[in-house]
Design an enzyme around this catalytic site. Structure first.
Site, PDB file in Angstrom:
ATOM      1  CD  GLN A 297     -98.286 -59.819  13.628  1.00 24.22           C
ATOM      2  OE1 GLN A 297     -99.036 -60.621  13.118  1.00 24.22           O
ATOM      3  NE2 GLN A 297     -97.915 -59.908  14.900  1.00 24.22           N
TER       4      GLN A 297
ATOM      5  CD  GLU B 243     -92.654 -69.183  23.665  1.00 21.89           C
ATOM      6  OE1 GLU B 243     -91.721 -69.983  23.801  1.00 21.89           O
ATOM      7  OE2 GLU B 243     -93.840 -69.554  23.586  1.00 21.89           O
TER       8      GLU B 243
ATOM      9  CB  SER C 105     -92.020 -62.922  24.417  1.00 21.89           C
ATOM     10  OG  SER C 105     -92.655 -64.134  24.127  1.00 21.89           O
TER      11      SER C 105
ATOM     12  CB  THR D 279     -89.354 -54.790   7.761  1.00 17.70           C
ATOM     13  OG1 THR D 279     -88.525 -55.580   8.620  1.00 17.70           O
ATOM     14  CG2 THR D 279     -88.528 -53.673   7.154  1.00 17.70           C
TER      15      THR D 279
ATOM     16  NE  ARG E   3     -82.460 -58.391   9.328  1.00 13.67           N
ATOM     17  CZ  ARG E   3     -82.474 -59.658   9.694  1.00 13.67           C
ATOM     18  NH1 ARG E   3     -81.349 -60.329   9.800  1.00 13.67           N
ATOM     19  NH2 ARG E   3     -83.615 -60.281   9.925  1.00 13.67           N
TER      20      ARG E   3
ATOM     21  N   GLY F 231     -87.126 -53.089  13.878  1.00 14.44           N
ATOM     22  CA  GLY F 231     -88.049 -54.158  13.464  1.00 14.44           C
ATOM     23  C   GLY F 231     -89.281 -53.603  12.792  1.00 14.44           C
TER      24      GLY F 231
ATOM     25  CE1 TYR G  76     -88.322 -64.301  20.365  1.00 13.30           C
ATOM     26  CE2 TYR G  76     -89.812 -65.395  21.890  1.00 13.30           C
ATOM     27  CZ  TYR G  76     -89.490 -64.308  21.107  1.00 13.30           C
ATOM     28  OH  TYR G  76     -90.341 -63.216  21.074  1.00 13.30           O
TER      29      TYR G  76
ATOM     30  CB  VAL H 189     -98.923 -72.459  14.493  1.00 14.69           C
ATOM     31  CG1 VAL H 189     -99.742 -71.757  15.576  1.00 14.69           C
ATOM     32  CG2 VAL H 189     -99.560 -73.781  14.108  1.00 14.69           C
TER      33      VAL H 189
ATOM     34  NE  ARG I  33     -97.691 -70.632  22.304  1.00 14.45           N
ATOM     35  CZ  ARG I  33     -97.310 -71.806  22.830  1.00 14.45           C
ATOM     36  NH1 ARG I  33     -98.126 -72.465  23.650  1.00 14.45           N
ATOM     37  NH2 ARG I  33     -96.131 -72.316  22.541  1.00 14.45           N
TER      38      ARG I  33
ATOM     39  N   GLY J  78     -95.966 -63.547   9.912  1.00 17.21           N
ATOM     40  CA  GLY J  78     -95.030 -64.317   9.096  1.00 17.21           C
ATOM     41  C   GLY J  78     -95.575 -65.723   8.833  1.00 17.21           C
TER      42      GLY J  78
HETATM   43  P1  NAP Z   1     -91.399 -60.249  13.150  1.00 17.04           P
HETATM   44  O1  NAP Z   1     -92.567 -60.052  12.232  1.00 17.04           O
HETATM   45  O2  NAP Z   1     -90.619 -61.520  13.088  1.00 17.04           O
HETATM   46  O3  NAP Z   1     -90.397 -59.020  12.895  1.00 17.04           O
HETATM   47  C1  NAP Z   1     -89.068 -59.045  13.393  1.00 17.04           C
HETATM   48  C2  NAP Z   1     -88.354 -57.786  12.930  1.00 17.04           C
HETATM   49  O4  NAP Z   1     -87.006 -57.822  13.439  1.00 17.04           O
HETATM   50  C3  NAP Z   1     -88.234 -57.647  11.407  1.00 17.04           C
HETATM   51  O5  NAP Z   1     -88.442 -56.302  11.072  1.00 17.04           O
HETATM   52  C4  NAP Z   1     -86.792 -58.061  11.145  1.00 17.04           C
HETATM   53  O6  NAP Z   1     -86.234 -57.438  10.002  1.00 17.04           O
HETATM   54  C5  NAP Z   1     -86.125 -57.481  12.387  1.00 17.04           C
HETATM   55  N1  NAP Z   1     -84.783 -58.067  12.624  1.00 17.04           N
HETATM   56  C6  NAP Z   1     -84.501 -59.361  12.890  1.00 17.04           C
HETATM   57  N2  NAP Z   1     -83.166 -59.516  13.027  1.00 17.04           N
HETATM   58  C7  NAP Z   1     -82.611 -58.277  12.846  1.00 17.04           C
HETATM   59  C8  NAP Z   1     -81.287 -57.776  12.844  1.00 17.04           C
HETATM   60  N3  NAP Z   1     -80.228 -58.568  13.056  1.00 17.04           N
HETATM   61  N4  NAP Z   1     -81.081 -56.452  12.622  1.00 17.04           N
HETATM   62  C9  NAP Z   1     -82.126 -55.629  12.389  1.00 17.04           C
HETATM   63  N5  NAP Z   1     -83.413 -56.036  12.365  1.00 17.04           N
HETATM   64  C10 NAP Z   1     -83.651 -57.354  12.581  1.00 17.04           C
HETATM   65  O7  NAP Z   1     -91.850 -60.060  14.671  1.00 17.04           O
HETATM   66  P2  NAP Z   1     -93.188 -59.426  15.281  1.00 17.04           P
HETATM   67  O8  NAP Z   1     -94.213 -60.494  15.391  1.00 17.04           O
HETATM   68  O9  NAP Z   1     -93.490 -58.152  14.588  1.00 17.04           O
HETATM   69  O10 NAP Z   1     -92.703 -59.141  16.782  1.00 17.04           O
HETATM   70  C11 NAP Z   1     -92.081 -57.929  17.146  1.00 17.04           C
HETATM   71  C12 NAP Z   1     -91.289 -58.130  18.420  1.00 17.04           C
HETATM   72  O11 NAP Z   1     -92.153 -58.556  19.466  1.00 17.04           O
HETATM   73  C13 NAP Z   1     -90.187 -59.189  18.361  1.00 17.04           C
HETATM   74  O12 NAP Z   1     -89.133 -58.752  19.194  1.00 17.04           O
HETATM   75  C14 NAP Z   1     -90.825 -60.422  18.959  1.00 17.04           C
HETATM   76  O13 NAP Z   1     -89.846 -61.267  19.498  1.00 17.04           O
HETATM   77  C15 NAP Z   1     -91.712 -59.791  20.007  1.00 17.04           C
HETATM   78  N6  NAP Z   1     -92.921 -60.516  20.367  1.00 17.04           N
HETATM   79  C16 NAP Z   1     -93.794 -60.915  19.401  1.00 17.04           C
HETATM   80  C17 NAP Z   1     -94.972 -61.541  19.759  1.00 17.04           C
HETATM   81  C18 NAP Z   1     -95.988 -61.968  18.730  1.00 17.04           C
HETATM   82  O14 NAP Z   1     -96.859 -62.777  19.054  1.00 17.04           O
HETATM   83  N7  NAP Z   1     -95.937 -61.435  17.517  1.00 17.04           N
HETATM   84  C19 NAP Z   1     -95.254 -61.754  21.121  1.00 17.04           C
HETATM   85  C20 NAP Z   1     -94.348 -61.316  22.071  1.00 17.04           C
HETATM   86  C21 NAP Z   1     -93.188 -60.686  21.685  1.00 17.04           C
HETATM   87  P3  NAP Z   1     -86.216 -58.147   8.535  1.00 17.04           P
HETATM   88  O15 NAP Z   1     -87.494 -57.748   7.887  1.00 17.04           O
HETATM   89  O16 NAP Z   1     -85.020 -57.560   7.896  1.00 17.04           O
HETATM   90  O17 NAP Z   1     -86.095 -59.644   8.760  1.00 17.04           O
HETATM   91  O1  F7E Z   2     -96.255 -71.628  17.719  1.00 10.53           O
HETATM   92  C1  F7E Z   2     -97.374 -75.141  17.854  1.00 10.53           C
HETATM   93  C2  F7E Z   2     -96.009 -74.811  18.428  1.00 10.53           C
HETATM   94  O2  F7E Z   2     -94.598 -70.609  16.164  1.00 10.53           O
HETATM   95  C3  F7E Z   2     -97.402 -71.689  18.514  1.00 10.53           C
HETATM   96  C4  F7E Z   2     -93.740 -65.728  18.466  1.00 10.53           C
HETATM   97  O3  F7E Z   2     -94.352 -64.558  17.984  1.00 10.53           O
HETATM   98  O4  F7E Z   2     -95.424 -66.003  20.143  1.00 10.53           O
HETATM   99  C5  F7E Z   2     -94.793 -66.642  19.046  1.00 10.53           C
HETATM  100  O5  F7E Z   2     -94.160 -67.843  19.463  1.00 10.53           O
HETATM  101  C6  F7E Z   2     -97.656 -73.121  18.963  1.00 10.53           C
HETATM  102  C7  F7E Z   2     -96.413 -73.838  19.524  1.00 10.53           C
HETATM  103  O6  F7E Z   2     -95.640 -69.226  18.032  1.00 10.53           O
HETATM  104  C8  F7E Z   2     -96.890 -76.007  14.382  1.00 10.53           C
HETATM  105  O7  F7E Z   2     -95.359 -75.988  18.889  1.00 10.53           O
HETATM  106  C9  F7E Z   2     -97.919 -76.846  16.086  1.00 10.53           C
HETATM  107  O8  F7E Z   2     -96.782 -74.542  20.677  1.00 10.53           O
HETATM  108  O9  F7E Z   2     -96.987 -69.802  16.107  1.00 10.53           O
HETATM  109  P1  F7E Z   2     -95.857 -70.304  16.899  1.00 10.53           P
HETATM  110  P2  F7E Z   2     -94.893 -69.262  19.446  1.00 10.53           P
HETATM  111  O10 F7E Z   2     -93.853 -70.294  19.489  1.00 10.53           O
HETATM  112  O11 F7E Z   2     -95.957 -69.298  20.482  1.00 10.53           O
HETATM  113  C10 F7E Z   2     -94.547 -65.654  21.224  1.00 10.53           C
HETATM  114  C11 F7E Z   2     -95.367 -64.957  22.277  1.00 10.53           C
HETATM  115  C12 F7E Z   2     -93.358 -64.905  20.780  1.00 10.53           C
HETATM  116  O12 F7E Z   2     -92.824 -64.082  21.511  1.00 10.53           O
HETATM  117  C13 F7E Z   2     -92.710 -65.357  19.522  1.00 10.53           C
HETATM  118  O13 F7E Z   2     -91.878 -64.332  18.977  1.00 10.53           O
HETATM  119  O14 F7E Z   2     -98.050 -73.887  17.835  1.00 10.53           O
HETATM  120  N1  F7E Z   2     -97.340 -75.693  16.493  1.00 10.53           N
HETATM  121  N2  F7E Z   2     -97.658 -77.065  14.796  1.00 10.53           N
HETATM  122  C14 F7E Z   2     -96.686 -75.148  15.462  1.00 10.53           C
HETATM  123  N3  F7E Z   2     -95.958 -74.007  15.362  1.00 10.53           N
HETATM  124  C15 F7E Z   2     -95.441 -73.702  14.148  1.00 10.53           C
HETATM  125  N4  F7E Z   2     -94.738 -72.544  14.010  1.00 10.53           N
HETATM  126  N5  F7E Z   2     -95.602 -74.529  13.060  1.00 10.53           N
HETATM  127  C16 F7E Z   2     -96.321 -75.705  13.121  1.00 10.53           C
HETATM  128  O15 F7E Z   2     -96.456 -76.409  12.135  1.00 10.53           O
END
Ligand code: NAP
Ligand code: F7E
Length: 336
Positions: free
Chosen positions: A13, A130, A128, A11, A34, A9, A152, A192, A220, A188
């Site tokens: 954030q 979540e 997470s 590529t 990928r 992952g 998820y 939100v 959040r 990405g």
């Molecule tokens: P992200 O920006 O969505 O990045 C996801 C990465 O996974 C990308 O590099 C994507 O590659 C890769 N990927 C997805 N499907 C794949 C596959 N089939 N094979 C190989 N690579 C694949 O996520 P992030 O925000 O950096 O989060 C990193 C990790 O932390 C994730 O596991 C996420 O679930 C977890 N997490 C995130 C948060 C948060 O708030 N950001 C909080 C808790 C946990 P491509 O570029 O090719 O799509």
């Molecule tokens: O939603 C509400 C939505 O998609 C946050 C991922 O990184 O953090 C992330 O998951 C909240 C939710 O993030 C819109 O219903 C309202 O309550 O930004 P989100 P997420 O679902 O919290 C966790 C920790 C991870 O692990 C995940 O990978 O915002 N919301 N209006 C909206 N959400 C989106 N996306 N778009 C709206 O228009």
């Protein structure tokens, strides 16, 4: 000796910030990407642009055990940060099957290949908040029971237990981070916070007149991704593996994020934000609020910057991105 790290992952954030951080510490950084990313480098590797020449990329897909095994059989790693996942909660409702397959099997494949080929490699799993879902206590900490509310969240609970099981059954050094939401200008566009910062910039640049959002009352615990990758690294430097909550300890609503973000551009969010029932989730996580006391005490980790700083940084970055479009429009109406 130079340490070698593998980031799945890379590529994404977090992957891009972690790669920069580890390079700064003198690591040799390898990333699994990928094949499609390698074929469209400008588009798919954009977050890695500053470090592209200093990292080693290997083609592998989480959906293929053979590809993961192949990379692990040709490279010896000291640390593996498993960040790759289908990470968008809403998409996991749209296609729960592929989210589960990628996130659960993908994690199992990596763990199994490491166990077979390099059992001493330290492993980080991107768990997470979540996983807490319909929360059983507030704030949430390592001992709070899980109640995931989406495919998820369920996939992350399974990954968490897989990682714990490899630790207990095979003595591998596996850590689980339970990270609360973390954001940045590299977030990405589907999430939100970025949807809002990008929306503000588009409205300011005259490219949009409204922003359609779902549930504005969801709360959040939002931190900065740059801080959270430091915590991932710290977890793998401890004498023994463990699981840690990483959070700021503050909770804010989507509405508050909107208010601050629009105000940053001198706008009133109430004039532009429209609620759209189609964006609501079938099962919502209403409130996330983390207690990271353990990480603060054991890892000596703490976040930097405030919620307001985060919103400001994201909005300012998107305003900059849209400035050229606005300037081009203005130039077009200037008399010769
Ligand atoms: P992200 O920006 O969505 O990045 C996801 C990465 O996974 C990308 O590099 C994507 O590659 C890769 N990927 C997805 N499907 C794949 C596959 N089939 N094979 C190989 N690579 C694949 O996520 P992030 O925000 O950096 O989060 C990193 C990790 O932390 C994730 O596991 C996420 O679930 C977890 N997490 C995130 C948060 C948060 O708030 N950001 C909080 C808790 C946990 P491509 O570029 O090719 O799509
Ligand atoms: O939603 C509400 C939505 O998609 C946050 C991922 O990184 O953090 C992330 O998951 C909240 C939710 O993030 C819109 O219903 C309202 O309550 O930004 P989100 P997420 O679902 O919290 C966790 C920790 C991870 O692990 C995940 O990978 O915002 N919301 N209006 C909206 N959400 C989106 N996306 N778009 C709206 O228009």
């Amino acid at each position: 000796m130079t340490k070698k790290a593998c980031i799945t992952g890379i590529t994404g954030q977090d992957g891009s910030y972690l790669a920069e951080y580890l390079l700064g510490l003198g690591y040799e950084v390898h990333g699994l990407v990928r094949r499609v990313a390698l074929e469209q480098p400008e588009q798919r590797l954009s977050r890695l642009r500053p470090v592209l020449k200093r990292i080693h990329l290997h083609a592998a897909n989480l959906d293929s055990y053979a590809s993961v095994f192949h990379v692990c059989s040709r490279n010896a790693f000291d640390e593996c940060y498993h960040l790759a996942a289908q990470s968008f909660v809403a998409e996991s409702f749209a296609d729960g099957f592929s989210t589960m397959a990628t996130n659960i099997n993908g994690t199992h494949y990596i763990l199994s290949a490491l166990r077979e080929l390099q059992p001493n490699c330290k492993f980080y799993f991107a768990g997470s908040s979540e996983m807490f879902g319909k929360v059983k206590e507030t704030p949430q900490r390592e001992t709070t029971p899980f109640h995931p509310r989406s495919p998820y969240g369920i996939s992350k609970v399974a990954g968490f237990h897989l990682s714990m099981n490899y630790r207990e059954a095979y003595g591998m050094y596996c850590c689980n981070g339970i990270l609360f939401n973390h954001e940045s200008p590299r977030r990405g566009y589907e999430f939100v916070t970025r949807k809002i910062s990008d929306g503000v910039a588009r409205i300011q640049a005259g490219l949009a007149s409204e922003l359609r959002l779902g549930n504005l009352e969801a709360r959040r615990d939002w931190g900065h991704a740059r801080d959270y990758v430091r915590a991932m690294h710290l977890m793998l430097q401890q004498p023994s593996p463990d699981d840690y909550v990483i959070a700021t300890g503050e909770t804010h609503s989507v509405r508050e994020f909107c208010e601050l973000a629009f105000a940053e551009a001198g706008l009133d969010y109430r004039e532009y934000v429209k609620q759209d029932a189609s964006v609501y989730r079938p099962a919502e996580v209403d409130l996330l609020w983390g207690d990271s006391s353990k990480a603060r005490a054991v890892l000596q980790w703490q976040p930097t910057g405030s919620f307001t700083d985060l919103v400001t940084e994201m909005v300012q970055a998107d305003l900059q991105l849209h400035l050229p479009a606005r300037n081009a429009d203005l130039a077009a109406v200037q008399p010769d």
